[in-house]
Design an enzyme around this catalytic site. Structure first.
Site, PDB file in Angstrom:
ATOM      1  N   GLY A  92       0.845  -1.199   0.000  1.00  0.00           N
ATOM      2  CA  GLY A  92       0.000   0.000   0.000  1.00  0.00           C
ATOM      3  C   GLY A  92       0.876   1.243   0.000  1.00  0.00           C
TER       4      GLY A  92
ATOM      5  CB  ALA B  20       2.949   2.620   4.656  1.00  0.00           C
TER       6      ALA B  20
ATOM      7  CG  PHE C  51     -10.688  16.965   5.997  1.00  0.00           C
ATOM      8  CD1 PHE C  51     -11.229  17.091   4.736  1.00  0.00           C
ATOM      9  CD2 PHE C  51     -10.427  15.698   6.491  1.00  0.00           C
ATOM     10  CE1 PHE C  51     -11.518  15.971   3.981  1.00  0.00           C
ATOM     11  CE2 PHE C  51     -10.714  14.569   5.733  1.00  0.00           C
ATOM     12  CZ  PHE C  51     -11.255  14.696   4.487  1.00  0.00           C
TER      13      PHE C  51
ATOM     14  CG  ASP D 162      -3.007 -10.641   6.969  1.00  0.00           C
ATOM     15  OD1 ASP D 162      -3.914 -11.129   7.672  1.00  0.00           O
ATOM     16  OD2 ASP D 162      -3.134 -10.385   5.757  1.00  0.00           O
TER      17      ASP D 162
ATOM     18  CD  GLN E 217     -11.670   8.256  13.272  1.00  0.00           C
ATOM     19  OE1 GLN E 217     -11.328   8.104  12.098  1.00  0.00           O
ATOM     20  NE2 GLN E 217     -11.232   9.238  14.017  1.00  0.00           N
TER      21      GLN E 217
ATOM     22  CG  HIS F 225     -18.228   7.334   8.298  1.00  0.00           C
ATOM     23  ND1 HIS F 225     -19.505   7.548   7.858  1.00  0.00           N
ATOM     24  CD2 HIS F 225     -17.476   8.346   7.778  1.00  0.00           C
ATOM     25  CE1 HIS F 225     -19.525   8.643   7.099  1.00  0.00           C
ATOM     26  NE2 HIS F 225     -18.310   9.139   7.044  1.00  0.00           N
TER      27      HIS F 225
ATOM     28  CG  LEU G 247     -17.286   5.045   4.747  1.00  0.00           C
ATOM     29  CD1 LEU G 247     -16.135   5.956   5.124  1.00  0.00           C
ATOM     30  CD2 LEU G 247     -17.999   4.537   5.987  1.00  0.00           C
TER      31      LEU G 247
ATOM     32  CB  THR H 163     -19.282  11.487   1.888  1.00  0.00           C
ATOM     33  OG1 THR H 163     -20.117  11.972   0.850  1.00  0.00           O
ATOM     34  CG2 THR H 163     -18.255  10.538   1.316  1.00  0.00           C
ATOM     35  CD  GLU H 164     -18.929  13.573   7.658  1.00  0.00           C
ATOM     36  OE1 GLU H 164     -18.392  12.893   6.759  1.00  0.00           O
ATOM     37  OE2 GLU H 164     -18.513  13.625   8.823  1.00  0.00           O
TER      38      GLU H 164
ATOM     39  NE  ARG I 175     -16.427  11.436   9.975  1.00  0.00           N
ATOM     40  CZ  ARG I 175     -15.381  11.086   9.221  1.00  0.00           C
ATOM     41  NH1 ARG I 175     -14.489  10.238   9.676  1.00  0.00           N
ATOM     42  NH2 ARG I 175     -15.227  11.599   8.031  1.00  0.00           N
TER      43      ARG I 175
ATOM     44  CG  HIS J 116     -13.967   4.740   8.822  1.00  0.00           C
ATOM     45  ND1 HIS J 116     -13.582   5.682   7.892  1.00  0.00           N
ATOM     46  CD2 HIS J 116     -13.969   5.341  10.002  1.00  0.00           C
ATOM     47  CE1 HIS J 116     -13.387   6.826   8.515  1.00  0.00           C
ATOM     48  NE2 HIS J 116     -13.612   6.641   9.783  1.00  0.00           N
TER      49      HIS J 116
ATOM     50  CD  GLU K  62      -5.905   1.607   9.035  1.00  0.00           C
ATOM     51  OE1 GLU K  62      -5.935   1.922   7.834  1.00  0.00           O
ATOM     52  OE2 GLU K  62      -6.908   1.238   9.680  1.00  0.00           O
TER      53      GLU K  62
ATOM     54  NE  ARG L 123      -7.936   8.115  10.477  1.00  0.00           N
ATOM     55  CZ  ARG L 123      -8.643   8.685   9.508  1.00  0.00           C
ATOM     56  NH1 ARG L 123      -8.183   9.732   8.859  1.00  0.00           N
ATOM     57  NH2 ARG L 123      -9.835   8.213   9.180  1.00  0.00           N
TER      58      ARG L 123
ATOM     59  CB  SER M  58      -5.510   7.940   7.692  1.00  0.00           C
ATOM     60  OG  SER M  58      -6.348   8.431   6.677  1.00  0.00           O
ATOM     61  CG  LEU M  59      -4.486   9.189   2.189  1.00  0.00           C
ATOM     62  CD1 LEU M  59      -5.037  10.124   1.119  1.00  0.00           C
ATOM     63  CD2 LEU M  59      -3.798   8.006   1.534  1.00  0.00           C
TER      64      LEU M  59
END
Lengths: 283, 566, 326
Positions: B12, B14, B118, B213, B232, B234, B244, B246-247, B278, B346, B370, B381, B386-387
């Site tokens: 991914g 990271a 955000f 894993d 967390q 959602h 999801l 979204t808002e 949220r 999520h 993560e 968070r 997170s990204l």
């Protein structure tokens, strides 16, 4: 029923029989055509990447010629259909494009307004003329004929420019063929490609594409493949022997290809010779 | 036996950033990325929102300092302040580096990277690519790794981390395509295997493979985990798929309706109604369902998110993506019918304990993204972090590992380990095995969602621990029906379940031990934050098969503890 | 409770270790409205046949793992509603599930994706940074809305390979670049941060590359992200013609159209072949041409073709067009 008729370059040269057949029966159905003598080549789905601006301009001009006569524009070639409808779509939706093109067309006393519809001959028969009416005109029902309908690409895709048939399960050609009294056979290639557009640059691959369709058609047990596109006809008829060279163990060695206009002509009582069917490579 | 300088497990954001950074630091290093899926499929692609960086493109007054404070406050003061500082300080550099390498960030009129506001951020600092930020960042990193010639082992499943005397020796992995077990001796192993929120199974928005894993393998290898109880939620996940909504749907005026037809948010947030924060909305929906005012369905209880009163025109114009999502995934057109939703897990804050360079306590073993808990998110968070975390710590760990690798001694893994694993796999295929993995997995998800969900209380947590321990017992009798070696996803699913069961126990045990409410961890029996007794990290270790819980202090800095209010 | 139906999933099965040849399994399950094909497959795997093998990951239409042929059409299983799909079924209440076309099948619905990855590498599907490594991350490029728009849509691609599966050129030439990789090449080539446009274009315009696309529009029709892939293909041809591929057969073929419209208004098919291929290759086409001659189907040579009426107006428009940009 009066239309402007777009002249496809290939119908003027290699597939003259398409229009020969059409000429024979069009008055029987009361279809009046005004040939777009001043129309240019549509660009053959090649011009759009040489230069999109040329593509928009010449096709805006082609459509404007029909609009000047207050007529809708009909073509009997899939690729002309795509080029014209693609240009029309862009002209009608891209902001400012129509105005810029019209500035140029003014030199030729023409104006593109967007009022003319662009139609394929197949759609004209199915929708404008109507299959019920057509059924009543039939003199020689084509019963006992088994037909593999081959739509070709540019009458189906991209579907957002066409919107008549479901590109995954097209039916308009099937309906027409069945109206003429013939039987359609199920086979996998109805909505596939004939390979025409790469015949010169990737011959081997293109012939293989054509051969796939031909083999499918032969294995389906059809007497003829019928196509509404002269380019598909060229690929499937003119190049058939070459294409099928590599295929072994086919139930028969070849399959004749008919233009849509020829099939209609047969049902309306004309002879194969009158319809130019004898001009084909595969008889 | 081929030996690698560095093996990265996980492809991914990271893992790929680390791989790129390693080769940019020292192209002569012999590295490999081992991933259980094709790297471009990784869950990083699902992050829509963006990544925070105080570039001050949008708001000229924004500073790194403000970003640090927002992160620490958002964490409910459980983040380590040194790590949080690094996160925010490095942010502009990684975002610009990605930009330089082709990431299609959305732009401002002046051509600079656009930024949007955000939740929890004091300035608009979230850099984004429309709603495909994670996807495009992942593509960029994958492309760059292909350019640099990174060696990929795709569709390999991590089985174990091998160590000798506290020093990492490499890993063993199952080649999913061939069924062979292969060993990868490596001086350094970097775990980048992603989060564990899928332990909530059908009550999670995560990809099916976010099964923790690397975390479970680390735990089995004696490496401690940290803060696992923080997960967390959602508020509005689709009932069936957990995806999801979204808002935006509530922002445009959608109503939350219970089975009595009431807009129940009037009881919880009479002024803000559906637009409350949220966590408050999540808790309110959960309360409605718990008190019997949810709708019933085979896929569990739910609440309606009603947009029908907004009309077809507004929905098609302003909420086309939400409409498409409902139609494709739930079979419901929000123009005609309300959307069935419920809160969904999520994101997982906890993970493998590391220092601020990504190092674990095992020499040669790093963890990033993560799957790691560097402690930048603490108890909660911040959106857009997170990204950012996967990028910053991917880069830092990659750089550190590249410098360290040359100085390490060569390593070795005995081939006998292969037979040991083979024997275990074969035992799962024996006729005497009978438990169905699908059933155990479902029950694990249900007990977590019901007892360790948004609201937690002693009685429920005891129930969860009891349930999961029983499931772990039942797992010993689990059957792998598929005996084929080629692409045995049945075996992979069972091995993933083994990992999730380990993690489910850690989540529950951590939540049970933490007798306070902090960030995403809400105890109905201890509703207040308790800094005196619980301003500390929960630590998990495995000894003789038992999970031990202990604590470790939070690294503080210039920000003193304060109440978290917005 | 929602509407329920009993549905047959006719699923392609093949395990190369056990099966001599592929076969189809019929699995009947009862489902309610709102279930996706992927959820149905998951249900089958968990409850009926745990050996059924397929790929799936995000279940949200963004990872691209679950590309399959559903009722003969390549799409994502996770984004396809079972009840909606029944409307297109040829047999009532039967849904046909098969692996993607144009890939080697590894087991059941799983295909070997490595050839696609190899093509991504072969065609340099990355931005080759203009900056040296030590300069990276120091400052942003300024990118205008116009430049951004050129590649924005192309970056939606999730490499699900639906387009590769549907591509008719792929069917006859597995080494063909493929629509997905063409799109990537285009996306990289219009990015001003990239430094290897020419090298990439050279590869993309050589054999098996962009000129081999037949414009069948299958890729455009079946892109799960609705990307106008043809725009990318045409963009590559356009840049290729201007730089590295001026003399290629494809370029010459395309240019012939514009020349002919200027000269005659219509296409001069008689010389199209020689203008595309030169004079050597067409010699092999002689037997066919003789046959055509016998059937009186040979297109008229250029000198026998008359111009369209008022061609000078078209030429005038073309002259004006030269200076215009839109």
């Amino acid at each position: 029923m009066k239309y402007a008729y777009f002249i496809s370059c290939i119908n003027e040269s290699m597939t003259k029989e398409l229009d020969i057949a059409f000429e024979k029966w069009k008055t029987d159905l009361g279809i009046e055509l005004v040939k777009l003598e001043e129309g240019t080549c549509c660009g053959g789905s090649n011009l759009d990447y040489v230069s999109p601006k040329h593509c928009w301009t010449i096709n805006a001009r082609n459509i404007a010629l029909a609009e000047k006569m207050d007529l809708d524009l009909v073509t009997s070639c899939n690729t002309c259909l795509l080029s014209l409808r693609h240009a029309k779509h862009d002209l009608d939706t891209k902001e400012g494009l129509k105005e810029q093109v019209n500035e140029l067309l003014a030199k030729d006393n023409l104006e593109y307004t967007g009022k003319a519809q662009i139609k394929h001959l197949l759609w004209v028969l199915n929708e404008d003329f109507g299959l019920d009416t057509l059924a009543r005109k039939i003199k020689t029902p084509l019963k006992d004929l088994k037909i593999a309908p081959f739509y070709g690409c540019h009458i189906l895709r991209p579907s957002h420019l066409m919107g008549v048939d479901d590109p995954n399960a097209p039916s308009s050609l099937h309906q027409l063929i069945e109206t003429l009294g013939a039987q359609t056979v199920p086979y996998a290639s109805a909505n596939k490609c004939c390979g025409f557009h790469t015949l010169l640059v990737a011959e081997e691959e293109s012939l293989n594409i054509a051969a796939n369709a031909l083999e499918d058609g032969i294995r389906s047990g059809a007497d003829y493949i019928v196509t509404p596109c002269p380019l598909c006809h060229t690929s499937l008829d003119l190049y058939q022997n070459k294409a099928l060279k590599s295929r072994k163990n086919l139930p028969k060695n070849s399959i004749p290809i008919l233009h849509l206009t020829q099939l209609v002509g047969l049902a309306l009582g004309y002879s194969k010779k009158e319809l130019g069917i004898d001009k084909h490579m595969i008889l | 036996m081929k030996q690698y300088d560095i093996v990265i497990v996980g492809g991914g954001g990271a893992g790929l950033y680390a791989a790129m950074e390693i080769l940019n630091t020292d192209i002569s290093l012999n590295i490999a990325v081992i991933s259980k899926i094709y790297p471009n499929r990784s869950h990083t692609s699902a992050a829509q929102g963006g990544a925070n960086a105080a570039l001050a493109n949008k708001d000229k007054t924004d500073t790194i300092e403000k970003h640090i404070f927002d992160t620490i406050k958002g964490s409910d003061y459980l983040a380590d302040q040194d790590a949080a500082s690094i996160l925010c300080e490095e942010a502009p550099r990684v975002i610009r580096e990605l930009e330089n390498l082709g990431t299609p960030f959305s732009r401002m009129d002046d051509g600079t990277i656009a930024q949007r506001p955000f939740g929890g951020a004091s300035s608009p600092r979230c850099c984004y690519c429309a709603d495909k930020t994670g996807h495009t960042i992942l593509q960029t990193l994958y492309e760059q790794c292909l350019r640099l010639g990174v060696k990929f082992y795709n569709e390999y499943f991590l089985i174990s981390i091998e160590e000798n005397d506290g020093v990492c020796q490499g890993i063993t992995a199952l080649n999913i395509q061939s069924g062979e077990i292969e060993i990868f001796p490596a001086k350094i192993v970097i775990l980048a295997t992603g989060g564990y929120a899928k332990a909530y199974w059908n009550r999670s928005s995560n990809a099916a493979g976010n099964t923790g894993d690397g975390i479970a393998a680390a735990l089995r290898a004696g490496v401690p985990l940290k803060d696992m109880e923080f997960v967390q939620f959602h508020p509005t996940g689709l009932r069936k798929s957990g995806l999801l909504v979204t808002e935006g749907a509530r922002g445009e005026g959608g109503y939350l309706i219970n089975k009595n037809g009431d807009r129940f948010m009037s009881n919880y947030a009479p002024e803000k109604m559906e637009l409350g924060p949220r966590d408050l909305v999540s808790r309110s929906i959960e309360t409605e369902i718990n008190e019997g005012r949810g709708f019933d369905s085979t896929a569990g209880q739910y609440i309606n998110l009603d947009l029908t009163h907004l009309g077809a025109e507004l929905i098609t114009k302003r909420l086309p993506q939400i409409r498409e999502l409902s139609i494709s995934f739930e079979g419901i057109d929000p123009i005609d019918e309300p959307i069935p939703i419920r809160p969904t897990a999520h994101y997982s804050m906890g993970g493998i304990d590391t220092d601020k360079t990504g190092r674990t306590i095992m020499k040669g073993l790093y963890a990033i993204g993560e799957c790691a808990c560097v402690s930048v998110h603490g108890a909660n968070r911040l959106g857009g972090n997170s990204l950012l975390e996967i990028l910053v710590f991917g880069k830092i760990a990659g750089h550190e590992a590249a410098l360290e690798a040359k100085s390490l001694n060569s390593v070795s893994i005995s081939n006998s380990i292969i037979d040991k694993h083979k024997k275990y796999f074969r035992s799962l295929m024996q006729p005497s095995q009978y438990e169905r993995y699908g059933v155990i997995r479902e029950e694990m998800g249900t007990t977590l969602a019901e007892n360790v969900g948004i609201y937690r209380t002693e009685k429920n947590l005891i129930q969860a621990i009891y349930d999961i321990k029983k499931l772990i017992e039942r797992f010993k009798r689990v059957k792998v029906n598929d005996t084929s070696t080629v692409f045995n996803t049945n075996l992979v699913n069972v091995l993933e379940l083994r990992n999730m069961l380990n993690i489910a126990l850690a989540i529950s045990a951590g939540a049970y031990a933490r007798k306070e409410s902090r960030g995403s961890h809400s105890r109905t029996d201890y509703t207040k934050r308790d800094d005196v007794n619980f301003h500390k990290h929960t630590m998990f270790t495995l000894s003789d098969g038992n999970l031990d819980v202990s604590y470790k202090p939070v690294i503080m800095g210039k920000y003193e503890l304060e109440e978290r209010t917005y | 409770m929602e509407e329920q139906k009993e549905i047959s999933f006719r699923i392609y099965r093949y395990n190369p270790h056990f099966d001599k040849k592929p076969y189809y399994d019929n699995i009947r399950i009862t489902l309610e409205k709102g279930i996706t094909v992927l959820r149905a497959l998951n249900f089958i795997k968990e409850n009926i046949d745990s050996k059924l093998t397929f790929r799936a990951f995000c279940q949200a239409g963004i990872c691209g793992s679950c590309g399959l042929k559903i009722n003969g059409v390549s799409k994502l299983a996770c984004m396809t509603q079972v009840f909606k799909e029944l409307e297109d079924s040829k047999e009532e209440n039967v849904i046909l599930i098969e692996p993607l076309n144009n890939f080697t099948i590894m087991r059941d619905l799983v295909v070997d994706m490595d050839p696609l990855v190899e093509k991504l590498k072969y065609y340099y599907s990355w931005v080759n940074p203009k900056m040296p490594v030590h300069e990276l991350g120091k400052k942003e490029y300024l990118i205008s809305e116009e430049k951004f728009q050129e590649y924005d849509q192309a970056t939606d691609c999730i490499l699900c390979a639906s387009c590769v599966s549907e591509c008719l050129m792929m069917e006859v030439n597995p080494n063909y670049i493929s629509p997905a990789v063409l799109l990537k090449s285009y996306r990289m080539n219009v990015d001003e941060r990239d430094s290897m446009q020419k090298t990439r274009l050279k590869k993309v315009t050589s054999d098996g590359g962009v000129w081999d696309c037949t414009h069948c529009y299958k890729c455009v029709e079946h892109c799960v992200k609705n990307i106008d892939i043809m725009k990318g293909i045409q963009g590559l041809r356009n840049s290729g013609m201007k730089t590295v591929s001026k003399r290629s057969e494809g370029a010459k073929h395309a240019k012939a159209f514009i020349t002919d419209i200027k000269r005659k208004g219509r296409l001069v098919e008689f010389t199209l072949i020689t203008r595309t291929l030169g004079f050597i290759k067409p010699i092999f086409m002689l037997p066919m041409m003789i046959k055509m001659l016998l059937r009186r189907r040979v297109p008229p040579p250029s000198f026998m073709m008359s111009e369209i009426p008022r061609i000078e107006k078209v030429r005038k428009i073309f002259r004006k067009l030269k200076k215009k940009n839109f």
